[in-house]
Design a protein around this motif. Structure first.
Motif: not given
Lengths: 431, 143
Positions: A390-394
């Motif tokens: 999730x944080x990689x996508x963000x």
């Protein structure tokens, strides 16, 4: 009140004469200096001398967003990059590479002149103070307005966007009378003022605001005018045409005057490329008449608008265009930033663990939510792996589109898979 | 020495999710021995230990849930005060980090298991072998 009364009220005969002269000059200039245009002329067996009347503009080739991308960064310059141009602005594109727009010294001056016309047209006088709340930087919005306001000779506060409490403090301390900002930020600002018990009419010196860079509705204008107790004027511009000041409303607020001594306006059927009947909506296509650094012939803006027929009571003879009614493509704008769903898609598909399907939700004024399905095989029961995903996508989205979206992870095949065109963008904003 | 397996189900935070998942298990006559629910902002993971692991896994997958079957440690303990503390001390001493943990208690209430998810399960098993801890094999594997 006029900034350049003679040219702003020029009669149609003289305007057309001036336009033709400038068009012919521009055509010769790009033919001689820009290989991209020379090739296009050759393809059409066209010579600059073939442009004998204004109607002959229809013989000229179009310029598209893709042409800007393919000729990035210097390909469309009509002057030497060393010594010929003094400023670079960019605007985001569909495929990662931005569009590069260069200004010569005269272009900087000319875009400031147009802004000066616009500001004076709305009643700006020497006692006005402009708080410029657009983003300073590569985006044209703030700097072009800044130079124009300085040309008028008023005080400019280069506040930039954000930090709303400081913005309000600036308005209080320096008695700002004019604001330049995006509609979404104006809505946010008025809410913050309300929650802090600030009554603009009582506590501030605001007279007017210029809203641009994002589409918004007439209802929102009325609401904001009431909340802020000011006059709000629409501003239209795009980086490819030097940014703000291309078209602007006068005090009558009935369409935006487009400066026809600087631009030739065509409204074309987006499918056929043929002109629509006057008053019908179509794609706005613009040809620059005064630009030195990067003159463009028939640039397809992808913006949908229509010409408002009839004369304006203000006395200006330059045609008026409606507010932007839509886009030919699926670009959308969040916080003044142009975003294409393809940009989001490219980022998502480059990340392991992300499945095919996604959706972009736009909510409130400027909230962006990206819903992403995870891949069946990616799931290993470890919550940490999902949080990292999730944080990689963000992070990756942020570095692509420059704003931080909220990301929501979904189970595989939960988003609707429609036949044909899948709806990727769900816009519930109330602009 | 061996660990046991747990079933993890990915779930968006939406009403009715657990009702649906447990419905699948109930229909198949699968008994849930332990359950743990971890949720974050937006989604969660539901973990089960059941009496028929393979069957539960297959059925949930068939119904379209996002499921994963993973090995975890099942550390035996008595159903009495101080037991988890004792285990936690051993894990700390061996620098084994708990990613997720929950308890399941046998019907008899004599025996209980501390279910622990760790990063490197083989390393954890090796280290715990040397300690006075008993790891449990697959819980009454189905038939």
């Amino acid at each position: 009140m006029f900034w350049q009364e003679e040219i702003e009220t020029i009669d149609s005969k003289n305007l057309e004469k001036l336009q033709l002269e400038r068009l012919q000059k521009t055509v010769r200039c790009v033919y001689e200096n820009v290989p991209f245009y020379r090739d296009k002329f050759k393809d059409k067996s066209l010579k600059p001398d073939d442009i004998k009347t204004l109607q002959d503009i229809r013989k000229l080739p179009f310029t598209t967003r893709d042409d800007l991308r393919l000729n990035y960064p210097y390909g469309l310059l009509a002057v030497p990059k060393n010594g010929g141009v003094v400023r670079l602005h960019t605007s985001s594109g569909t495929t990662g590479k931005p569009k590069a727009i260069f200004f010569s010294k005269n272009d900087v001056n000319q875009s400031a002149e147009l802004i000066a016309r616009c500001l004076v047209m709305t009643g700006v006088k020497s006692d006005d103070i402009l708080q410029n709340m657009m983003t300073y930087g590569l985006f044209t919005g703030a700097l072009v307005m800044h130079y124009g306001a300085e040309k008028v000779g008023i005080l400019v506060i280069p506040a930039g966007p954000g930090n709303t409490e400081r913005q309000i403090a600036l308005m209080q301390d320096f008695s700002s009378t004019c604001l330049h900002l995006t509609p979404s930020y104006a809505l946010y600002l008025s809410e913050v003022m309300e929650s802090k018990g600030i009554m603009p009419k009582r506590d501030l010196s605001l007279r007017r605001a210029y809203l641009g860079a994002e589409p918004y509705s007439e209802e929102t204008r009325k609401k904001l005018e009431q909340m802020l107790g000011i006059d709000i004027y629409n501003s239209y511009g795009l980086s490819e045409m030097n940014g703000p000041g291309v078209a602007f409303e006068c005090i009558n607020k009935d369409g935006m005057h487009i400066w026809e001594d600087n631009f030739i306006v065509e409204i074309l059927d987006q499918e056929t490329g043929e002109p629509v009947t006057e008053g019908q909506q179509g794609e706005l296509v613009l040809t620059t008449l005064c630009r030195e650094g990067m003159p463009f012939l028939r640039y397809r803006t992808k913006d949908i608008a229509k010409i408002i027929p009839g004369k304006c009571r203000c006395g200006r003879t330059h045609k008026r265009i409606s507010r932007i009614l839509g886009r030919v493509d699926d670009m959308f704008i969040v916080r003044g930033v142009n975003i294409f769903p393809q940009q989001i898609e490219r980022v998502l598909m480059s990340i392991k663990g992300v499945a095919q399907n996604y959706q972009i939700h736009l909510e409130a004024y400027d909230k962006m939510l990206v819903k992403v399905e995870i891949e069946q095989d990616f799931f290993d029961g470890n919550i940490e792996h999902l949080l990292i995903l999730k944080s990689k996508i963000t992070e990756k989205l942020k570095s692509e589109i420059l704003i931080t979206p909220k990301v929501e992870l979904l189970e595989p095949s939960t988003l609707p898979m429609s036949e044909g065109k899948t709806q990727r963008v769900i816009d519930r904003r109330t602009l | 020495m061996s660990g046991i397996r747990e079933i993890s189900v990915f779930a968006e935070n939406k009403p009715g999710k657990i009702e649906k998942i447990t419905g699948v298990l109930a229909n198949e006559g699968i008994n849930i021995l332990a359950i743990s629910i971890a949720s974050t902002n937006g989604f969660g993971i539901i973990k089960f230990i059941v009496d028929k692991m393979e069957l539960a896994y297959q059925k949930l997958k068939e119904k379209g849930f996002t499921v994963s079957l993973n090995e975890v440690l099942a550390i035996e303990m008595k159903d009495m005060p101080g037991q988890i503390h004792e285990i936690a001390r051993v894990l700390l001493r061996n620098e084994i980090n708990m990613e997720n943990a929950y308890v399941f208690i046998e019907e008899s209430r004599k025996q209980a298991y501390f279910i622990v998810q760790v990063k490197d399960i083989e390393r954890a098993k090796r280290l715990l072998e040397k300690e006075n801890l008993k790891l449990y094999d697959e819980v009454k594997e189905e038939k």
